[in-house]
Design a protein around this motif. Structure first.
Motif, PDB file in Angstrom:
ATOM      1  N   PHE A 184       0.839  -1.194   0.000  1.00 33.82           N
ATOM      2  CA  PHE A 184       0.000   0.000   0.000  1.00 33.82           C
ATOM      3  C   PHE A 184       0.877   1.249   0.000  1.00 33.82           C
ATOM      4  CE2 PHE A 184       0.800  -1.069   4.386  1.00 33.82           C
ATOM      5  CZ  PHE A 184       1.049   0.152   4.995  1.00 33.82           C
ATOM      6  N   LEU A 202      -2.700   6.272   2.399  1.00 36.34           N
ATOM      7  CA  LEU A 202      -3.434   5.708   3.535  1.00 36.34           C
ATOM      8  C   LEU A 202      -3.737   6.803   4.558  1.00 36.34           C
ATOM      9  CD1 LEU A 202      -2.811   2.419   5.395  1.00 36.34           C
ATOM     10  CD2 LEU A 202      -2.653   4.509   6.693  1.00 36.34           C
ATOM     11  N   ASP A 229      -2.770  -2.853   5.766  1.00 33.36           N
ATOM     12  CA  ASP A 229      -3.158  -1.435   5.693  1.00 33.36           C
ATOM     13  C   ASP A 229      -4.485  -1.165   6.389  1.00 33.36           C
ATOM     14  OD1 ASP A 229      -4.262  -3.006   3.705  1.00 33.36           O
ATOM     15  OD2 ASP A 229      -4.640  -1.329   2.365  1.00 33.36           O
ATOM     16  N   THR A 244      -4.942   1.456   9.346  1.00 36.80           N
ATOM     17  CA  THR A 244      -5.953   2.506   9.231  1.00 36.80           C
ATOM     18  C   THR A 244      -6.835   2.517  10.478  1.00 36.80           C
ATOM     19  OG1 THR A 244      -5.995   2.174   6.856  1.00 36.80           O
ATOM     20  CG2 THR A 244      -7.875   3.322   7.812  1.00 36.80           C
TER      21      THR A 244
END
Ligand code: ADP
Length: 656
Positions: A345, A350, A385, A389
């Motif tokens: 990612f 992000l 990811d 997050t």
């Protein structure tokens, strides 16, 4: 036969007749239980038993003497018989257990004829009662001598008459030590108690039991149970006092452990029921908003009011979904089943996405938000990811929640260290909010814990977010902590180890695989009119939602109720469909079976057509199960329009 009278020293008054053998024989018979004669082979040839003898030697004439002896005593008896034969012993005397389970003391006298051993004569006295008594006494003594309890026999004035080895061992004194005194083993208060109440009870014929401490020679003490009782003579006079002391250290420790476990279980119970009531509150509050606002929306005459109600319903449902996800995550953590899944990612993207989500709430509260990203952090990283997050979102939404209006919040990401294939990041969220005391901050990362009850009443929340974050961060090889002062704001900091791709590839990949996202918020931007999808879904409202969400894309949709119908529809006209959305739990035939069946059909389309699971089973293993059944992807319920569009775009390669 030698005359037995030769072996007797006779003393008698002058003028009296000598003793008569017959008299002696009858005297023998009074005191013995039987007389016996054996031949030179030790075969029993003659037996005279007293009628009232408790001895049961019977039916033994004609048998070998050794044969009537119990197995364990045979060798001892044989040794004695051998002695008789040699003529070295004028007689032998030995105790032996017979096959009749009686103990006898045998006395056998050899008989010689012309220097030839010709047999023996003897008597047996039944000693069963004494022997059993002795055996009992012996094991009783062994119990006292070898047991670990402290046993002391004294007279009433504490003069010691017997001290068992256990007593020396327990108290740490050398045996035969003169300094061993009952009085030096107890505290003065305890001694007073023993000398008054204890002795009083013993005199009254009671057993006296107390709990106290025994002071060892080295000055340390151990917890003990002490028992006192008296030993009396035939007249009932107390002659001795027995003191038995048992070390109860391990018992006390065990009790303490039980108590600890009990209160821990109680505390866990309290925490769980508090959690349940909090959870009930957390779920009912948005539910209340959803139901209430639905009513308002339905009955409102104006579009503005309906829109207003929808907006509130949207926010409340998203909040409710967040609570449900937290609870499910926690359940996974408790079952030790939280795992990371790795993907490439773009780190900066992000962070920006997280900020986008949180931004409208920041604006709502007129807070200042700033973001700092260390340029040294590689653009492309490998890690989970979604979980990353989740942690950042949690910290940010806490910061927004616990910071008053006009306050400020700062998100910072730094590169701490870097290796060939890994990098260690530090991400922090600083706010100017209410802050937390040191004592509270120690508990925050535990499940179900909030700073205090007042906070939870005022701000709501489940108290799960930080516990989940901590677990995720630990799985990423990092840690999470807080720096805060009440009223001075807080700084939540966490570290995480992420993999990176080799530097040579970093620049290229970032362009190739991770183009800047163009966020399309509406379905109108797509035209899927040339495609037809098959939707297998048994719950009508779910079909309706998909149809409504996708309507602007002009995609053609065929809906069926279960896996069986999906197969039938597909087989009837395989070329008609470009993609299948497959619910997993359906009646008749579930999504896994239906997919497996379609994949087994013998034409290429059956293998090529994208099948996407559309299900509320969203755990990693659920997704893996879908892929294993032959599906190409997974989309979780509740459906999010953007995700749905992304899947369509990816699989249909639509004209944009
Ligand atoms: P929740 O926010 O759902 O209650 P969390 O685990 O995320 O659960 O947070 C636990 C508690 O930590 C909160 O209830 C609050 O007391 C405290 N807390 C978290 N973040 C902050 C912050 N930024 N400022 C002050 N207190 C905080």
């Amino acid at each position: 036969m030698e005359d037995i009278r030769d072996k007797i020293i006779e003393e008698r008054s002058p003028g009296e007749d000598s003793m008569d053998l017959l008299w002696m024989t009858s005297f023998w018979e009074v005191f013995t239980d039987c007389t016996i004669e054996l031949d030179s082979q030790f075969v029993i040839t003659h037996l005279r038993r007293k009628v009232d003898s408790s001895s049961v030697l019977e039916g033994i004439v004609g048998r070998f003497f050794l044969d009537i002896i119990a197995e364990g005593d045979k060798s001892l008896v044989l040794e004695n018989l051998e002695l008789l034969k040699t003529g070295d012993a004028p007689y032998v005397r030995f105790p032996a257990l017979s096959e009749f389970d009686r103990y006898h003391r045998w006395t056998l006298v050899p008989i010689f004829h012309a220097n030839e051993f010709s047999g023996c004569q003897g008597v047996a006295i039944d000693i069963t009662e004494q022997t059993l008594k002795e055996i009992t006494l012996n094991w009783q003594r062994a119990v006292i001598e070898e047991g670990s309890d402290f046993v002391v026999i004294s007279d009433i004035n504490e003069n010691l008459l017997y001290v068992n080895p256990g007593a020396y061992q327990m108290s740490g004194y050398e045996s035969e030590s003169n300094s061993f005194q009952l009085a030096s083993l107890f505290t003065p208060e305890h001694l007073r108690l023993v000398r008054t109440e204890g002795i009083k009870a013993v005199i009254k014929n009671d057993i006296w039991v107390t709990r106290g401490e025994l002071i060892k020679k080295d000055g340390t003490s151990i917890p003990v149970d002490q028992t006192l009782f008296s030993i009396k003579d035939e007249k009932g006079e107390i002659i001795l006092v027995a003191t038995v002391i048992r070390d109860i250290t391990s018992f006390i420790e065990h009790e303490a452990r039980l108590e600890e476990a009990r209160s821990a279980a109680e505390a866990a119970n309290v925490a769980k029921s508090e959690f349940l009531s909090r959870m009930s509150h957390e779920m009912r509050t948005p539910m209340n908003a959803i139901i209430g606002m639905t009513n308002i929306g339905l009955t409102s005459p104006t579009v503005e009011k309906k829109d207003y109600a929808f907006g509130k319903i949207d926010a409340a449902s998203k909040h409710l979904l967040g609570v449900i996800n937290d609870v499910l995550d926690m359940a996974k953590i408790e079952a030790n089943r939280l795992e990371l899944s790795l993907a490439r990612f773009n780190f900066e993207q992000l962070l920006k996405r997280v900020v986008d989500v949180i931004n409208y709430r920041v604006e709502e509260r007129s807070q200042q938000f700033t973001l700092g990203i260390d340029k040294a952090i590689p653009r492309i990283l490998i890690g989970d990811d979604q979980r990353l997050t989740q942690v950042i979102t949690n910290l940010l939404s806490n910061a927004v929640k616990f910071t008053p209006e006009e306050g400020s919040i700062h998100l910072e990401a730094r590169l701490l260290s870097e290796e060939d294939d890994k990098c260690f990041l530090e991400i922090s969220v600083t706010d100017t909010g209410i802050g937390i005391t040191r004592e509270q901050s120690a508990r925050l990362f535990h499940s179900f814990e909030q700073a205090d009850a007042a906070t939870s009443r005022k701000y709501g929340g489940t108290g799960l977010g930080l516990a989940i974050s901590k677990r995720i961060v630990e799985l990423m090889g990092g840690d999470i902590w807080i720096e805060s002062e009440p009223g001075q704001g807080s700084k939540f900091i966490f570290t995480a180890m992420l993999s990176k791709i080799p530097d040579s590839l970093n620049g290229e990949l970032s362009k190739e695989h991770f183009p800047e996202e163009t966020v399309r918020s509406s379905a109108e931007a797509y035209d899927f009119s040339q495609f037809t999808i098959l939707l297998a879904e048994d719950v009508e409202i779910n079909c309706e939602i998909v149809l409504a969400l996708l309507e602007p894309t002009k995609i053609n949709t065929v809906c069926v109720d279960n896996g069986l119908q999906a197969i039938t529809a597909f087989e009837k006209n395989p070329s008609k469909f470009d993609m299948i959305f497959m619910d997993v739990q359906m009646p008749e035939l579930d999504g896994y079976e239906a997919t497996r069946y379609i994949r087994s059909l013998p034409y290429p389309k059956a293998q090529q057509i994208p099948i996407i699971a559309m299900t509320a089973n969203v755990f990693r293993e659920d997704i893996e199960k879908c892929l294993a059944a032959g599906m190409n992807g997974h989309i979780g319920k509740p459906l999010v329009l953007n995700e749905l569009l992304a899947v369509l775009e990816q699989n249909l390669r639509a004209d944009k």
